[in-house]
Design an enzyme around this catalytic site. Structure first.
Site, PDB file in Angstrom:
ATOM      1  N   ARG A 194      -1.332  -0.687 -57.686  1.00 32.15           N
ATOM      2  CA  ARG A 194      -0.351  -0.390 -56.629  1.00 32.15           C
ATOM      3  C   ARG A 194      -0.909  -0.825 -55.280  1.00 32.15           C
ATOM      4  NH1 ARG A 194      -0.146   4.526 -53.379  1.00 32.15           N
ATOM      5  NH2 ARG A 194       1.794   4.648 -52.203  1.00 32.15           N
ATOM      6  N   ARG A 241       6.943   8.825 -37.507  1.00 34.15           N
ATOM      7  CA  ARG A 241       5.539   9.098 -37.190  1.00 34.15           C
ATOM      8  C   ARG A 241       5.374   9.392 -35.712  1.00 34.15           C
ATOM      9  NH1 ARG A 241       2.092   7.765 -41.264  1.00 34.15           N
ATOM     10  NH2 ARG A 241       2.959   6.467 -42.918  1.00 34.15           N
TER      11      ARG A 241
END
Length: 378
Positions: free
Chosen positions: A38, A82
């Protein structure tokens, strides 16, 4: 010999350990049992240099077919709200203190006492958080929602907000540094589901040859179909479309799971953000429900997040983690995933060997629950 393992192992590759080259390190991971590498596109290297090396190695032509084929999953960052990194070494959030959150230069008025810390977000993020707060408060007037930073390590209670920001009281504090993610408990933050960064990252991965694409913060089948259309427009005619894995980590996705499963080629049960959204006690049940729904449709489900979290630093997992991996297989997980355990952990290959062992034990039990009794008597 040993029977083949049916459950796939997905391992996140982040950095190449000191003293190793990418080919040697990736070879070691695959030898330890990794089926899928991944690549986490939330943290890409400058000019995609590391990603390029990983994909080159995984896609190399194998002359005698003796080397194990390994697949690569590109995991897009998605629309994560964020905060901007606080200056210096970070800021300390003191429990009970008031904090404001909004774009630079904007501070919602705190009525009763002064704000001790200002957390800055982009204009788009500030607006998205405010819209989501408005929707949440329209359905539950009088609620003082929880705002979670990072993996829920910092907890703020929202007291009031305007159209660009909010004021909150710190309920769980500590030193806050870096660009931590923001989650509103009980509602999804209303951001563009397929931002420009994802499009650029995906374009790179498609050019290099990728096996699977994971879509982050999916809220509806439309989010999956939009990425599907983008991929179709990028690939040459006749090229096989890359399978899409919808990450289930928002409240909307759990509600629209049937349509999402129809649109996607598989799902990832992303327990980290799901836990922030739902609350921890609901995660185990949700894992079982999602795995069952995927199985009913014949689509694979990957169980992810914190499976062997303590192995980031420790040579062995906790008993609870061992039990979790075993149960993930029994719940119908078709794959289990390692994140920080392999991307930044001190013993990535040991973590892979450990999860391999636990998965095999679960598969033996699943194949023959009776053998447990015999083993124990012997």
């Amino acid at each position: 010999g040993e029977t083949a393992r049916q459950t796939r192992i997905v391992a996140t590759v982040g950095r190449c350990p000191a003293g190793l080259t990418w080919p040697i390190y990736l070879e070691q991971l695959v030898a330890a049992g990794v089926d899928v590498l991944r690549v986490n596109l939330s943290h890409v290297s400058p000019g995609y240099s590391a990603e390029q090396e990983i994909l080159d190695w995984a896609n190399r032509p194998v002359a005698d077919r003796s080397a194990p084929a390994v697949a690569v999953l590109a995991d897009m960052q998605g629309p994560k709200a964020r905060i901007m990194a606080p200056p210096g070494d970070g800021v300390v959030l003191v429990e009970g203190a008031l904090v404001s959150l909004g774009p630079p230069g904007h501070c919602p008025e705190a009525t009763d006492q002064s704000v001790s810390v200002r957390l800055e977000v982009s204009e788009a993020t500030g607006g998205a958080i405010s819209r989501s707060l408005q929707a949440l408060l329209a359905s539950q007037p009088g609620l003082q929602p929880l705002l979670l930073l990072g993996d829920g390590d910092w907890v703020l209670r929202v007291l009031h907000h305007d159209c660009r920001g909010l004021v909150a009281r710190v309920e769980a504090g500590g030193l806050l540094s870096g660009r931590k993610g923001v989650t509103l408990r009980g509602v999804d933050i209303d951001l563009d589901p397929f931002p420009a960064k994802d499009q650029a990252d995906l374009r790179f991965c498609l050019k290099q040859g990728i096996d699977f694409v994971a879509i982050s913060f999916v809220r509806s089948a439309a989010d999956v179909l939009r990425v599907k259309a983008f991929i179709d427009s990028e690939l040459a005619p006749g090229v096989e479309r890359v399978p899409l894995i919808a990450k289930i980590e928002t409240l909307s996705a759990t509600d629209a799971i049937d349509e999402i499963l129809d649109a996607a080629d598989g799902i990832m049960i992303a327990r980290g953000d799901l836990g922030l959204q739902l609350g921890l006690s609901e995660v185990p049940l949700m894992q079982k429900m999602l795995a069952l729904k995927a199985r009913e449709r014949g689509k694979p489900a990957i169980v992810a997040t914190q499976m062997l979290e303590s192995m980031i630093h420790n040579p062995a997992p906790t008993r609870a983690e061992a039990t979790d991996v075993f149960n993930a297989v029994l719940d119908g997980g078709d794959a289990v995933m390692l994140s920080a355990e392999t991307s930044v952990g001190t013993r990535p290959c040991v973590a892979v060997q450990t999860i391999d062992e636990l998965v095999r034990a679960a598969e033996r039990y699943r194949a023959d629950p009776e053998h447990l009794k015999r083993d124990r008597k012997a």
